[in-house]
Design a protein around this motif. Structure first.
Motif, PDB file in Angstrom:
ATOM      1  N   THR A   1       0.826  -1.206   0.000  1.00 44.20           N
ATOM      2  CA  THR A   1       0.000   0.000   0.000  1.00 44.20           C
ATOM      3  C   THR A   1       0.862   1.258   0.000  1.00 44.20           C
ATOM      4  O   THR A   1       0.534   2.255  -0.656  1.00 44.20           O
ATOM      5  N   LEU A   2       1.977   1.203   0.717  1.00 42.33           N
ATOM      6  CA  LEU A   2       2.860   2.364   0.761  1.00 42.33           C
ATOM      7  C   LEU A   2       3.770   2.448  -0.459  1.00 42.33           C
ATOM      8  O   LEU A   2       4.223   3.533  -0.822  1.00 42.33           O
ATOM      9  N   SER A   3       4.057   1.324  -1.093  1.00 44.73           N
ATOM     10  CA  SER A   3       4.973   1.322  -2.236  1.00 44.73           C
ATOM     11  C   SER A   3       4.326   1.901  -3.484  1.00 44.73           C
ATOM     12  O   SER A   3       5.009   2.521  -4.315  1.00 44.73           O
ATOM     13  N   VAL A   4       3.008   1.711  -3.639  1.00 50.63           N
ATOM     14  CA  VAL A   4       2.336   2.203  -4.840  1.00 50.63           C
ATOM     15  C   VAL A   4       2.435   3.726  -4.969  1.00 50.63           C
ATOM     16  O   VAL A   4       2.846   4.247  -6.020  1.00 50.63           O
ATOM     17  N   PRO A   5       2.076   4.516  -3.935  1.00 50.46           N
ATOM     18  CA  PRO A   5       2.265   5.973  -4.092  1.00 50.46           C
ATOM     19  C   PRO A   5       3.729   6.374  -4.204  1.00 50.46           C
ATOM     20  O   PRO A   5       4.040   7.403  -4.820  1.00 50.46           O
ATOM     21  N   ALA A   6       4.656   5.588  -3.624  1.00 51.15           N
ATOM     22  CA  ALA A   6       6.077   5.903  -3.767  1.00 51.15           C
ATOM     23  C   ALA A   6       6.492   5.823  -5.228  1.00 51.15           C
ATOM     24  O   ALA A   6       7.212   6.694  -5.738  1.00 51.15           O
ATOM     25  N   VAL A   7       6.044   4.779  -5.923  1.00 56.87           N
ATOM     26  CA  VAL A   7       6.346   4.645  -7.349  1.00 56.87           C
ATOM     27  C   VAL A   7       5.683   5.762  -8.140  1.00 56.87           C
ATOM     28  O   VAL A   7       6.267   6.320  -9.090  1.00 56.87           O
ATOM     29  N   PHE A   8       4.474   6.134  -7.746  1.00 60.61           N
ATOM     30  CA  PHE A   8       3.753   7.208  -8.434  1.00 60.61           C
ATOM     31  C   PHE A   8       4.516   8.536  -8.318  1.00 60.61           C
ATOM     32  O   PHE A   8       4.687   9.254  -9.308  1.00 60.61           O
ATOM     33  N   PHE A   9       4.979   8.881  -7.106  1.00 57.91           N
ATOM     34  CA  PHE A   9       5.733  10.127  -6.919  1.00 57.91           C
ATOM     35  C   PHE A   9       7.047  10.098  -7.701  1.00 57.91           C
ATOM     36  O   PHE A   9       7.458  11.111  -8.286  1.00 57.91           O
ATOM     37  N   GLY A  10       7.709   8.959  -7.702  1.00 52.56           N
ATOM     38  CA  GLY A  10       8.946   8.854  -8.463  1.00 52.56           C
ATOM     39  C   GLY A  10       8.727   9.021  -9.952  1.00 52.56           C
ATOM     40  O   GLY A  10       9.550   9.630 -10.655  1.00 52.56           O
ATOM     41  N   TYR A  11       7.617   8.512 -10.453  1.00 53.36           N
ATOM     42  CA  TYR A  11       7.309   8.638 -11.879  1.00 53.36           C
ATOM     43  C   TYR A  11       7.042  10.092 -12.249  1.00 53.36           C
ATOM     44  O   TYR A  11       7.538  10.586 -13.278  1.00 53.36           O
ATOM     45  N   ILE A  12       6.275  10.813 -11.439  1.00 56.80           N
ATOM     46  CA  ILE A  12       5.968  12.207 -11.746  1.00 56.80           C
ATOM     47  C   ILE A  12       7.225  13.056 -11.736  1.00 56.80           C
ATOM     48  O   ILE A  12       7.382  13.983 -12.545  1.00 56.80           O
ATOM     49  N   SER A  13       8.165  12.748 -10.838  1.00 55.57           N
ATOM     50  CA  SER A  13       9.382  13.559 -10.745  1.00 55.57           C
ATOM     51  C   SER A  13      10.256  13.448 -11.981  1.00 55.57           C
ATOM     52  O   SER A  13      11.109  14.303 -12.212  1.00 55.57           O
ATOM     53  N   THR A  14      10.069  12.408 -12.780  1.00 53.40           N
ATOM     54  CA  THR A  14      10.897  12.223 -13.975  1.00 53.40           C
ATOM     55  C   THR A  14      10.276  12.807 -15.231  1.00 53.40           C
ATOM     56  O   THR A  14      10.893  12.750 -16.299  1.00 53.40           O
ATOM     57  N   GLN A  15       9.065  13.358 -15.146  1.00 55.59           N
ATOM     58  CA  GLN A  15       8.413  13.902 -16.320  1.00 55.59           C
ATOM     59  C   GLN A  15       9.138  15.165 -16.800  1.00 55.59           C
ATOM     60  O   GLN A  15       9.456  16.052 -16.006  1.00 55.59           O
ATOM     61  N   GLN A  16       9.418  15.241 -18.099  1.00 57.26           N
ATOM     62  CA  GLN A  16      10.149  16.349 -18.674  1.00 57.26           C
ATOM     63  C   GLN A  16       9.186  17.464 -19.086  1.00 57.26           C
ATOM     64  O   GLN A  16       8.042  17.212 -19.466  1.00 57.26           O
ATOM     65  N   ASP A  17       9.668  18.710 -18.987  1.00 59.93           N
ATOM     66  CA  ASP A  17       8.909  19.856 -19.462  1.00 59.93           C
ATOM     67  C   ASP A  17       9.863  20.838 -20.104  1.00 59.93           C
ATOM     68  O   ASP A  17      11.030  20.512 -20.343  1.00 59.93           O
ATOM     69  N   HIS A  18       9.413  22.031 -20.391  1.00 58.93           N
ATOM     70  CA  HIS A  18      10.234  23.007 -21.101  1.00 58.93           C
ATOM     71  C   HIS A  18      11.477  23.360 -20.294  1.00 58.93           C
ATOM     72  O   HIS A  18      11.432  23.486 -19.066  1.00 58.93           O
TER      73      HIS A  18
ATOM     74  N   ALA B   1       9.110   9.777  -2.316  1.00 61.99           N
ATOM     75  CA  ALA B   1       9.225   8.372  -2.703  1.00 61.99           C
ATOM     76  C   ALA B   1      10.150   7.629  -1.750  1.00 61.99           C
ATOM     77  O   ALA B   1       9.871   6.483  -1.349  1.00 61.99           O
ATOM     78  N   GLY B   2      11.269   8.262  -1.347  1.00 62.99           N
ATOM     79  CA  GLY B   2      12.181   7.627  -0.398  1.00 62.99           C
ATOM     80  C   GLY B   2      11.545   7.427   0.962  1.00 62.99           C
ATOM     81  O   GLY B   2      11.750   6.383   1.613  1.00 62.99           O
ATOM     82  N   ILE B   3      10.755   8.410   1.423  1.00 61.13           N
ATOM     83  CA  ILE B   3      10.090   8.271   2.721  1.00 61.13           C
ATOM     84  C   ILE B   3       9.100   7.118   2.702  1.00 61.13           C
ATOM     85  O   ILE B   3       9.056   6.278   3.622  1.00 61.13           O
ATOM     86  N   LEU B   4       8.281   7.061   1.655  1.00 65.10           N
ATOM     87  CA  LEU B   4       7.283   5.982   1.565  1.00 65.10           C
ATOM     88  C   LEU B   4       7.949   4.615   1.441  1.00 65.10           C
ATOM     89  O   LEU B   4       7.485   3.628   2.030  1.00 65.10           O
ATOM     90  N   MET B   5       9.027   4.512   0.672  1.00 65.74           N
ATOM     91  CA  MET B   5       9.727   3.236   0.559  1.00 65.74           C
ATOM     92  C   MET B   5      10.350   2.842   1.889  1.00 65.74           C
ATOM     93  O   MET B   5      10.389   1.650   2.253  1.00 65.74           O
ATOM     94  N   SER B   6      10.844   3.816   2.661  1.00 65.52           N
ATOM     95  CA  SER B   6      11.396   3.511   3.986  1.00 65.52           C
ATOM     96  C   SER B   6      10.302   3.026   4.927  1.00 65.52           C
ATOM     97  O   SER B   6      10.506   2.066   5.692  1.00 65.52           O
ATOM     98  N   MET B   7       9.152   3.668   4.883  1.00 60.26           N
ATOM     99  CA  MET B   7       8.031   3.230   5.720  1.00 60.26           C
ATOM    100  C   MET B   7       7.541   1.851   5.305  1.00 60.26           C
ATOM    101  O   MET B   7       7.191   1.018   6.156  1.00 60.26           O
ATOM    102  N   ALA B   8       7.540   1.591   3.974  1.00 57.69           N
ATOM    103  CA  ALA B   8       7.123   0.269   3.500  1.00 57.69           C
ATOM    104  C   ALA B   8       8.140  -0.798   3.895  1.00 57.69           C
ATOM    105  O   ALA B   8       7.765  -1.915   4.322  1.00 57.69           O
ATOM    106  N   GLY B   9       9.428  -0.497   3.752  1.00 61.57           N
ATOM    107  CA  GLY B   9      10.449  -1.464   4.139  1.00 61.57           C
ATOM    108  C   GLY B   9      10.453  -1.737   5.626  1.00 61.57           C
ATOM    109  O   GLY B   9      10.700  -2.879   6.070  1.00 61.57           O
ATOM    110  N   ALA B  10      10.167  -0.698   6.428  1.00 56.18           N
ATOM    111  CA  ALA B  10      10.124  -0.899   7.878  1.00 56.18           C
ATOM    112  C   ALA B  10       9.010  -1.857   8.268  1.00 56.18           C
ATOM    113  O   ALA B  10       9.164  -2.686   9.182  1.00 56.18           O
TER     114      ALA B  10
END
Length: 452
Positions: free
Chosen positions: A345-362, A380-389
């Motif tokens: 449950t915590l990993s899914v939004p972590a992946v979502f935040f990581g994906y948005i951060s890589t989107q390119q713009d002008h 994303a790092g915080i959520l992955m840490s909470m998920a790993g814990a």
């Protein structure tokens, strides 16, 4: 040609500078000249036709467009209203024409030229491409000399109307001359030139990251050499204009004694506009007190911005709920939270935040939105840490501590982002606290920026 250049605003009706950002520090300039060139045989490109009684319609004529800053014009092109290409003089031809133009103007004034033999050498140094052209122009205007050798009477030069300013302009720029059919002289038309331009940024890159603002100076091409001047800025979607300013118009008013006087109006400004295309208009009788437009940009509040704001709320709320909910359960129920379901449950939004951060713009807005991308990676790092814990930490108290720390960090980042939105306000407060009533004087541009 001298009369045409000195009397630009008599036959040039409107000029417009359109700035289109292309890269992070470079944009395309489209300078449009709406004019009615004078129909005079002296403008014929072929010298043999300048004294002819009748000039063929297919003959070519010269039209001076503007004085452009010296340098290589990349991706340069010139075209008319119909989109057809318009040739221009080469740089060597521009140098010959500009030096001859200045020589004619100086020799027309009786007693102005002291050393005619050295005059042309000096003028070629002023209008040429050498690095010392600006200094040569300044020395000629202020001291009347070239390489410490007296050329003209500089006191008499200051009494002339426009020649000193023209010498300075041709020292810093070159005369851009178009070649058009002679039949087009005397009729109104539009000639456009387009080339790449390097933006001049104001301030340090670190302040751009911290404040989220970016200050740009845009040169105004021949603003007073027309009856009206327009400035257009086409912004990409990932930035918005926080402020745009050009110098105030100069108008002629009537003094109490009935004599005419010039009045400088306040700057023409656009503040807090989110339009993708910005327009400002003015009219100048004499060159404005500054030759640049001021543009203040801020990152657009789009995907990365709202993801950073909502992400901080989401992490804080989820961390608080997990911490307090696990504290109200028995030890067996609290241990059940540390299973793969919670981790997923915590990993899914972590992946979502990581994906948005890589989107390119002008590229222009990337430095302004970089902080939001970094924040999303931290989320994303915080959520992955909470998920790993929840998977690897068996002790419920330690698990609650990790979740509480994640919630606190999320709320802290959210608070910093909200404070950053009012960076100009905090800048003014800190300046007032630091300097008190004895604050050092600010330039007009700094005062304008602090008001945004």
């Amino acid at each position: 040609m001298a009369s045409a250049v000195l009397g630009w605003n008599e036959w040039c009706h409107r000029r417009q500078d359109s700035y289109i950002p292309v890269e992070q520090d470079r944009g395309q300039v489209q300078h449009s000249v709406d004019c009615t060139p004078m129909r005079d045989p002296s403008f014929a490109l072929n010298p043999e036709l300048r004294s002819a009684q009748e000039i063929p319609s297919e003959a070519q004529a010269l039209v001076p467009l503007a004085i452009v800053r010296k340098g290589v014009l990349r991706e340069f092109e010139a075209f008319d209203r119909s989109g057809a290409g318009v040739p221009v003089l080469t740089r060597e031809q521009n140098i010959d024409l500009s030096a001859g133009l200045l020589a004619v103007l100086l020799l027309r004034v009786e007693g102005l030229v002291v050393d005619p033999e050295q005059l042309m050498e000096c003028l070629f140094a002023v209008v040429g491409d050498e690095p010392g052209a600006v200094n040569a122009a300044r020395e000629l205007v202020e001291q009347g000399s070239y390489r410490q050798h007296r050329i003209i009477d500089h006191e008499l030069l200051q009494q002339t109307a426009q020649i000193p300013e023209l010498i300075r302009n041709l020292g810093a720029g070159f005369l851009l001359v178009a070649v058009v059919p002679y039949r087009d002289l005397g009729s109104r038309g539009i000639i456009r030139v387009s080339y790449l331009w390097d933006f001049k940024f104001v301030g340090r890159k670190a302040m751009t990251f911290l404040k989220g603002h970016r200050s740009i100076q845009l040169p105004m091409t021949a603003a007073s050499d027309s009856q009206a001047y327009h400035l257009e800025v086409r912004l990409p979607a990932n930035v918005r204009c926080l402020g745009l300013s050009i110098p105030g118009s100069i108008q002629v008013a009537q003094a109490p004694d009935g004599a005419p006087r010039t009045v400088i109006q306040p700057d023409h400004e656009i503040g807090k506009s989110t339009d993708s295309t910005l327009h400002l208009r003015a009219s100048y009788l004499i060159p404005p007190y500054r030759s640049e437009a001021w543009l203040e940009l801020v990152g657009s509040r789009r995907d990365t911005f709202w993801a950073a704001i909502l992400g901080g709320i989401f992490i804080g709320v989820v961390g608080v709920l997990l911490t307090f909910f696990s504290g109200s359960l028995s030890s067996d129920q609290a241990d059940a939270l540390g299973d793969s379901t919670t981790a997923l449950t915590l990993s899914v939004p972590a992946v979502f935040f990581g994906y948005i951060s890589t989107q390119q713009d002008h590229l222009l807005g990337q430095p302004l939105t970089l902080v939001y991308r970094l924040v999303l990676l931290v989320y994303a790092g915080i959520l992955m840490s909470m998920a790993g814990a929840s998977m690897f930490v068996a002790s419920a108290p330690i698990l609650r501590t990790i979740w509480a720390a994640g919630a606190g960090l999320g709320f802290l980042i959210l608070a910093c982002l909200l404070l950053r939105l009012r960076a100009g306000f905090w800048h003014r407060i800190i300046r007032r606290i630091w300097f008190g009533a004895d604050a050092p004087a600010l330039s007009a541009e700094d005062r304008w920026r602090l008001q945004l």
